[in-house]
Design a protein around this motif. Structure first.
Motif, short mmCIF file in Angstrom:
data_model
loop_
_atom_site.label_atom_id
_atom_site.label_comp_id
_atom_site.label_asym_id
_atom_site.label_seq_id
_atom_site.Cartn_x
_atom_site.Cartn_y
_atom_site.Cartn_z
N ARG A 17 43.43 44.24 31.36
CA ARG A 17 44.56 44.56 32.25
C ARG A 17 45.53 45.54 31.59
NH1 ARG A 17 42.50 45.16 36.06
NH2 ARG A 17 40.68 44.76 34.85
N GLN A 26 50.28 41.74 35.93
CA GLN A 26 49.57 42.16 37.13
C GLN A 26 50.49 42.31 38.33
OE1 GLN A 26 47.11 43.50 35.72
NE2 GLN A 26 45.99 43.04 37.59
N ARG A 55 40.43 36.24 39.29
CA ARG A 55 40.94 36.24 40.66
C ARG A 55 42.44 35.90 40.71
NH1 ARG A 55 36.75 38.21 40.71
NH2 ARG A 55 35.09 38.10 42.26
N HIS A 114 43.99 39.19 40.13
CA HIS A 114 43.86 39.99 41.34
C HIS A 114 44.90 39.59 42.38
CE1 HIS A 114 42.07 40.62 45.43
NE2 HIS A 114 41.93 41.84 44.95
N TYR A 135 48.40 40.88 41.48
CA TYR A 135 48.53 42.33 41.69
C TYR A 135 49.01 42.59 43.12
CZ TYR A 135 46.83 47.24 41.53
OH TYR A 135 46.72 48.61 41.56
#
Lengths: 162, 162
Positions: free
Chosen positions: A18, A149, B144, B147, B150
């Motif tokens: 990341r 993130q 995940r 993800h 984000y």
């Protein structure tokens, strides 16, 4: 490979990949892009980048690695909202801090044994750690990867802005 | 608590707390907010929410839990960009899918032993898994969660938009 090591690898691989993706994104953005707000009335790219750099700097003492280096920038990027502090570092300086801090973390990460990742972090007492052993160093990295993130997704909105 | 269990707890706690935070955010947004683009020219909130729901739906077979339920929505929310597919579910339906899928995942998560988290996920071959044992179920959840963060960071820009 032992399960413990496997897990440590998964968590550190996620962090490293990341950071790498964030750097690729940052490289694709101009200084002008980073001066922009990620959405109208929201934080500027440079503020979010400074914010991430300072949060990562604070991981150094939290993980019992070394002293924090940029405490003097906490007002600009952590305690106060964007634009509340006028005198902030240039984008070049912010990028330098971001890279410095991440390099330090990477070096410390690489030096730790799997067992050492399961030691307590510095903001939990020895007493509480007995009851809550999941509050270990590795858990900090999991949480901070998620934090990174969240803001990188916002910075990504500066790409191909029109 | 055994180290393995500790680690599984850290990863699942992170997932659960991020889903909870996402739901709190979504609750704070109106249907109108979710119809907006998170930044000018970027994805709408409802598209990102649908995207997350479909990616989580696909985790069900990936983690060897059960069949995917919403494959027919992959074009609308995964394979194609926002607005490319005109006929998409309503926000109420998208929220329903999001909640259904996350509930299924939570129930499966709770039923797994620590050891079962270290079994391979469905998109890695038995042969490759011998060489790359970190490609296990728990690793999928780590990825995940990142993800989700984000895109949740992007959806959060719809709050107090002006």
């Amino acid at each position: 490979m032992e399960t413990k090591q496997l897990l440590v690898k998964s968590v550190l691989d996620a962090w490293n990949s990341r950071v790498e993706a964030a750097n690729k994104l940052i490289d694709s953005l101009s200084d002008e892009d980073l001066q922009n707000e990620v959405a109208p009335g929201k934080n500027r790219g440079l503020y979010l980048l400074g914010h991430l750099a300072i949060v990562h700097d604070k991981m150094l003492p939290l993980l019992n690695f070394e002293a924090q280096q940029y405490a003097h920038l906490e007002d600009a990027f952590l305690n106060k909202p964007d634009k509340a502090v006028v005198d902030i570092p240039s984008i070049k300086e912010i990028l330098n801090i971001w890279n410095t801090v991440n390099s330090k973390l990477a070096a410390h990460y690489a030096s730790l044994s799997a067992d050492e990742w399961f030691e307590k972090h510095s903001s939990v007492s020895t007493e509480d750690f007995v009851k809550e052993p999941h509050r270990n160093r590795l858990n900090v990295v999991i949480g901070r990867t998620n934090h990174m993130q969240y803001h990188v997704g916002q910075i990504a909105l500066l790409k191909n802005k029109y």
